[in-house]
Design an enzyme around this catalytic site. Structure first.
Site, mmCIF file in Angstrom:
data_model
loop_
_atom_site.group_PDB
_atom_site.id
_atom_site.type_symbol
_atom_site.label_atom_id
_atom_site.label_comp_id
_atom_site.label_asym_id
_atom_site.label_seq_id
_atom_site.Cartn_x
_atom_site.Cartn_y
_atom_site.Cartn_z
ATOM 1 N N GLU A 207 0.797 -1.235 0.000
ATOM 2 C CA GLU A 207 0.000 0.000 0.000
ATOM 3 C C GLU A 207 0.827 1.281 0.000
ATOM 4 O OE1 GLU A 207 -4.097 -1.738 1.938
ATOM 5 O OE2 GLU A 207 -2.858 -0.464 3.220
ATOM 6 N N TYR A 287 -11.644 -1.896 0.616
ATOM 7 C CA TYR A 287 -12.020 -1.716 2.016
ATOM 8 C C TYR A 287 -13.114 -0.668 2.157
ATOM 9 C CZ TYR A 287 -8.174 -4.660 3.535
ATOM 10 O OH TYR A 287 -7.337 -5.734 3.733
ATOM 11 N N GLU A 327 -6.340 -7.449 -1.543
ATOM 12 C CA GLU A 327 -6.887 -7.487 -0.185
ATOM 13 C C GLU A 327 -8.354 -7.103 -0.266
ATOM 14 O OE1 GLU A 327 -4.990 -5.166 2.834
ATOM 15 O OE2 GLU A 327 -2.948 -5.685 2.201
ATOM 16 N N TRP A 369 -8.461 -10.953 2.741
ATOM 17 C CA TRP A 369 -7.752 -10.483 3.942
ATOM 18 C C TRP A 369 -8.640 -10.846 5.124
ATOM 19 C CZ3 TRP A 369 -2.975 -8.307 4.565
ATOM 20 C CH2 TRP A 369 -2.680 -7.807 5.838
#
Length: 434
Positions: A207, A287, A327, A369
């Site tokens: 990241e 996310y 992820e 993840w």
């Protein structure tokens, strides 16, 4: 090595027929464990496509460094293999902290390096390939902040952690680490990492962000330099950056897909970054619960679907490469969390990728993840999935693995991608089982 010598002695004392059979078996095994490559916008192994279903377990090296916890590495690989998962992403770094691999620039703890050797050898045993990340944007396990601390200790005048990306000395530290890992000879297999097909790809950084330069120029220059450097040592393996996938200044028409306005100010630029020479496939994270709202809702599902589709489309139209959603998950700490929502989000990711797979598209795969074995709850950041305790989730993961495996095994480059007659996925509905 002792086992290899023993095997050779057994072969030399055996009859010609058995010797030939054993040799043939070894050749077949080696042929089946080829280096993963990229062909157009798909991954391939040999002449077969390789769409992946995988997972993250970042702490494998640290657990392998302690004999009392090493068994957990084997457990997670065994359980992942049982669910048909084929790729694991994990850290090949631990900079200057507890159980550090790199204690100071170019100074390594050999026991921890042997632990990483074990992780690689154990992955091969369970036919799981590894994406090895080489450092962290965040402070956990050292990362760029630790490189800056080392630089300051050496007398450098550094004012920002982002100088990791621009200061020649710090870039030198990073390159030295890359060289040490890629040239490492595994003490369990005697195979140099850069020659080992068990390694699917190298990841430059987990990241990366460079908020001090929202234009993206600083990070772009670093990516261009480091991908070429990795390839100069190891031209065989795939390389990816480790990005979250935010759209940046070079594509103002795309920033509408970002989860928030801050995302376009962190110095990353999805399309531009992945056009750097030496980058083989694109990386994206998902996310919704930390980017949009910690209260779960259908908005998360809608964002996830559009985020995936936008990046697959870009990988096909502008990049000509596969994209891996490296992820994704849902935290049990989110407001309103329940396991049913987690299953729905995972299914949303899988279904979107299957749509791409059916067309032979750029949706190269996804990595949960994260996967944990039993008894490691104290490492849980809220996202851990223990397969033995989550039967419904396990069923969803396993079904996705079976679908992709069937597609990979029945389709080859000699077959037309659009040929529905030969496309094994066409007969599956969302709830079908094999």
């Amino acid at each position: 090595m002792a086992e290899e010598v023993k095997d050779q002695l057994q072969y030399s004392s055996s009859s010609d027929g058995i010797d030939e059979l054993g040799e043939r078996s070894k050749i077949e095994e080696d042929a089946a464990w080829l280096m993963a490559q990229k062909k157009g916008n798909q991954f391939v192994i040999g002449d077969q496509p390789f769409y992946v279903n995988g997972f993250n377990t970042y702490w494998l090296m640290v657990f392998a460094a302690d004999q009392s916890t090493r068994v957990k590495v084997s457990e997670v690989f065994q359980q992942a293999s049982s669910a048909g998962l084929t790729i694991c992403r994990t850290w090949a770094f631990n900079d200057g902290q507890w159980r550090a691999l790199q204690k100071s620039p170019s100074v390594y703890d050999e026991e921890v390096f042997k632990a990483l050797d074990f992780v690689v050898s154990e992955a091969r045993k369970y036919k799981i390939r590894l994406i090895l990340s080489l450092t962290n944007n965040w402070d956990a396990y050292g990362g760029k902040a630790q490189y800056v601390k080392w630089g300051k200790a050496a007398g450098l005048n550094l004012t920002s952690d982002d100088e990791f990306f621009s200061h020649p000395t710090l870039k030198g530290y990073y390159k030295a680490h890359v060289k040490a890992v890629l040239n490492r000879v595994n003490t369990f297999t005697n195979i140099t990492y850069k020659d080992d097909p068990t390694i699917f790809a190298w990841e430059l950084m987990n990241e990366p962000r460079c908020t001090s330069d929202p234009s993206g120029n600083t990070l772009q220059t670093w990516i261009e330099e480091m991908t070429v450097y990795v390839k100069s040592i190891d031209p065989k393996h795939l390389v990816e950056i480790g990005l979250e996938g935010f759209y940046g200044p070079s594509t103002p028409n795309k920033v509408q897909f970002n989860p928030n306005t801050y995302a376009q100010q962190v110095g990353t630029d999805f399309i531009r970054n992945h056009q750097a020479l030496g980058v083989d496939f694109a990386s994206v994270h998902i996310y919704a619960d930390s980017w949009i709202s910690q209260s779960i809702s259908d908005v998360h599902l809608q964002f996830t679907k559009s985020w995936i589709e936008a990046h697959i489309d870009d990988a096909e139209k502008y990049l000509g490469m596969p994209v891996v959603f490296g992820e994704f998950g849902v935290s049990t700490k989110d407001t309103g969390y329940n396991s049913s929502f987690r299953d729905t989000l995972i299914s949303t990711v899988y279904k979107s990728l299957l749509e791409s797979t059916k067309k032979g598209g750029s949706g190269g795969g996804s990595l949960l993840w994260q996967l944990f074995p039993e008894g490691t709850d104290y490492m849980d950041d809220g996202y851990a999935i223990v397969l033995s305790k989550s039967p419904s989730t396990t069923n969803i993961i396993t079904l996705q693995s079976r679908r992709l495996s069937l597609f990979n095994s029945r389709c080859s480059w000699k077959c037309h991608w659009g040929c529905k007659k030969k496309n094994p996925l066409e007969k599956f509905s969302d709830h079908d089982e094999l």
